[in-house]
Design a protein around this motif. Structure first.
Motif, mmCIF file in Angstrom:
data_model
loop_
_atom_site.group_PDB
_atom_site.id
_atom_site.type_symbol
_atom_site.label_atom_id
_atom_site.label_comp_id
_atom_site.label_asym_id
_atom_site.label_seq_id
_atom_site.Cartn_x
_atom_site.Cartn_y
_atom_site.Cartn_z
ATOM 1 N N UNK A 64 23.906 -159.300 -22.886
ATOM 2 C CA UNK A 64 24.179 -159.852 -24.219
ATOM 3 C C UNK A 64 23.440 -159.111 -25.330
ATOM 4 N N UNK A 65 22.679 -158.098 -24.975
ATOM 5 C CA UNK A 65 21.978 -157.306 -25.970
ATOM 6 C C UNK A 65 22.943 -156.335 -26.637
ATOM 7 N N UNK A 66 22.937 -156.307 -27.955
ATOM 8 C CA UNK A 66 23.769 -155.335 -28.653
ATOM 9 C C UNK A 66 23.045 -153.984 -28.669
ATOM 10 N N UNK A 67 23.824 -152.915 -28.603
ATOM 11 C CA UNK A 67 23.269 -151.579 -28.393
ATOM 12 C C UNK A 67 23.672 -150.654 -29.529
ATOM 13 N N UNK A 68 22.669 -150.027 -30.125
ATOM 14 C CA UNK A 68 22.880 -149.053 -31.194
ATOM 15 C C UNK A 68 22.359 -147.696 -30.741
ATOM 16 N N UNK A 69 23.169 -146.671 -30.905
ATOM 17 C CA UNK A 69 22.763 -145.314 -30.563
ATOM 18 C C UNK A 69 22.633 -144.489 -31.839
ATOM 19 N N UNK A 70 21.503 -143.817 -31.980
ATOM 20 C CA UNK A 70 21.271 -142.888 -33.079
ATOM 21 C C UNK A 70 21.266 -141.488 -32.478
ATOM 22 N N UNK A 71 22.343 -140.749 -32.689
ATOM 23 C CA UNK A 71 22.549 -139.519 -31.943
ATOM 24 C C UNK A 71 22.430 -138.274 -32.823
ATOM 25 N N UNK A 72 22.097 -137.135 -32.216
ATOM 26 C CA UNK A 72 22.129 -135.859 -32.943
ATOM 27 C C UNK A 72 23.567 -135.381 -33.118
ATOM 28 N N UNK A 73 23.742 -134.203 -33.725
ATOM 29 C CA UNK A 73 25.109 -133.743 -34.007
ATOM 30 C C UNK A 73 25.798 -133.093 -32.820
ATOM 31 N N UNK A 74 25.075 -132.952 -31.684
ATOM 32 C CA UNK A 74 25.654 -132.440 -30.441
ATOM 33 C C UNK A 74 26.227 -131.026 -30.604
ATOM 34 N N UNK A 75 25.817 -130.332 -31.648
ATOM 35 C CA UNK A 75 26.318 -128.981 -31.950
ATOM 36 C C UNK A 75 27.839 -128.957 -32.094
#
Length: 298
Positions: free
Chosen positions: A129-140
């Motif tokens: 039930x935990x909401x998940x946020x991803x802060x990602x790089x630009x992955x080139x």
């Protein structure tokens, strides 16, 4: 300009709670961007029992002159136990919302997408039930890697534009403004259920109108959430602060962003990209998209 104005003062944290969070992180051998990037809100967030986990680090393959994350260390091989340790930390801390970010791993073919995927899956198994946020790089610009991350079905996909285009060469020499916009645009196309988010820091020599132009660019790619905060110089070896922007200007940007159609605008001197990130849960109730998310396999 070295003296911080009164509006950048933070309250002293309750060190007992901070110590409890740090003990969990040390016990599970986990990194947080709160510590590695010298975030000014670390006391408040640790007191609240929250942290932004930094995976695949702490060594970064880029050398952005504003960032306090180490780029002199050699990146290590991915640790297959990291996703399990991260999930256990989320369980112990009882997090209702978790933010997972990473250093840039340009040495990896997928930029670390597979590790993001594993972390999301392990957290979801441990805390469904935990909401998940991803802060990602630009992955080139590897859009297959972006699709792989979104296949894990995070609730929020965050990628920071960081500053205005004119200052990219000085602040993000290995980044690309248009590539960052393209990432956010493609994220919404690939996964229309995801809430996209981006953040910028001010006080590096931009004008108020240039910030508004970035905000318009973000809305043009259907970005839902924006954070705007004051840049603070981590040390003398980092880029200096050009200006401490007055809180009234942050309020003006917040009002402008709301008129532009952002679902959420967090704009204040102490705002950081993960500051009060859990507020997205209220936004999800107001603007539900869960029905657009494909069913997870059993």
């Amino acid at each position: 300009m070295t003296t911080k104005p009164d509006w950048l003062r933070v309250k002293a944290p309750q060190w007992q709670r901070v110590g409890e969070v740090k003990e969990t992180l040390r016990d599970l051998n986990l990194n947080t961007v709160c510590e590695e990037a010298s975030c000014p809100n670390i006391g408040e967030c640790f007191n609240a029992g929250t942290a932004t986990f930094l995976i695949m680090g702490p060594a970064c393959t880029r050398a952005c002159p504003y960032c306090d994350i180490d780029f002199e260390k050699k990146p290590q091989a991915l640790d297959p136990t990291e996703p399990d340790r991260l999930a256990e930390a989320v369980r112990r801390m009882g997090l209702k919302h978790v933010v997972i970010t990473s250093v840039n791993r340009d040495d990896l073919a997928d930029g670390g997408a597979s590790q993001f995927d594993k972390c999301v899956n392990k957290v979801r198994q441990a805390m469904p039930h935990t909401t998940i946020e991803l802060l990602i790089p630009d992955l080139c610009g590897n859009w297959d890697a972006l699709a792989a991350i979104l296949a894990a079905q995070p609730h929020v996909l965050n990628h920071n534009t960081e500053t205005i285009p004119r200052l990219y060469r000085r602040t993000r020499p290995q980044g690309d403004y248009q590539r960052s916009l393209e990432l956010l645009k493609r994220a919404k196309q690939i996964a229309p259920w995801v809430y996209t988010k981006s953040g910028i820091m001010v006080g590096l020599g931009e004008t108020a109108d240039e910030v508004l132009a970035v905000m318009q660019d973000l809305r043009s790619v259907d970005c839902d959430i924006i954070t705007i905060g004051q840049y603070l110089q981590p040390s003398q070896k980092h880029l200096g602060v050009d200006e401490f922007v007055h809180p009234d200007q942050f309020t003006a940007w917040q009002e402008a962003g709301q008129k532009m159609g952002f679902l959420q605008v967090v704009s204040s001197p102490l705002t950081r990209s993960s500051y009060h990130a859990e507020q997205v849960q209220a936004l999800m109730q107001l603007y539900p998209r869960q029905h657009l998310m494909p069913s997870l396999p059993n």
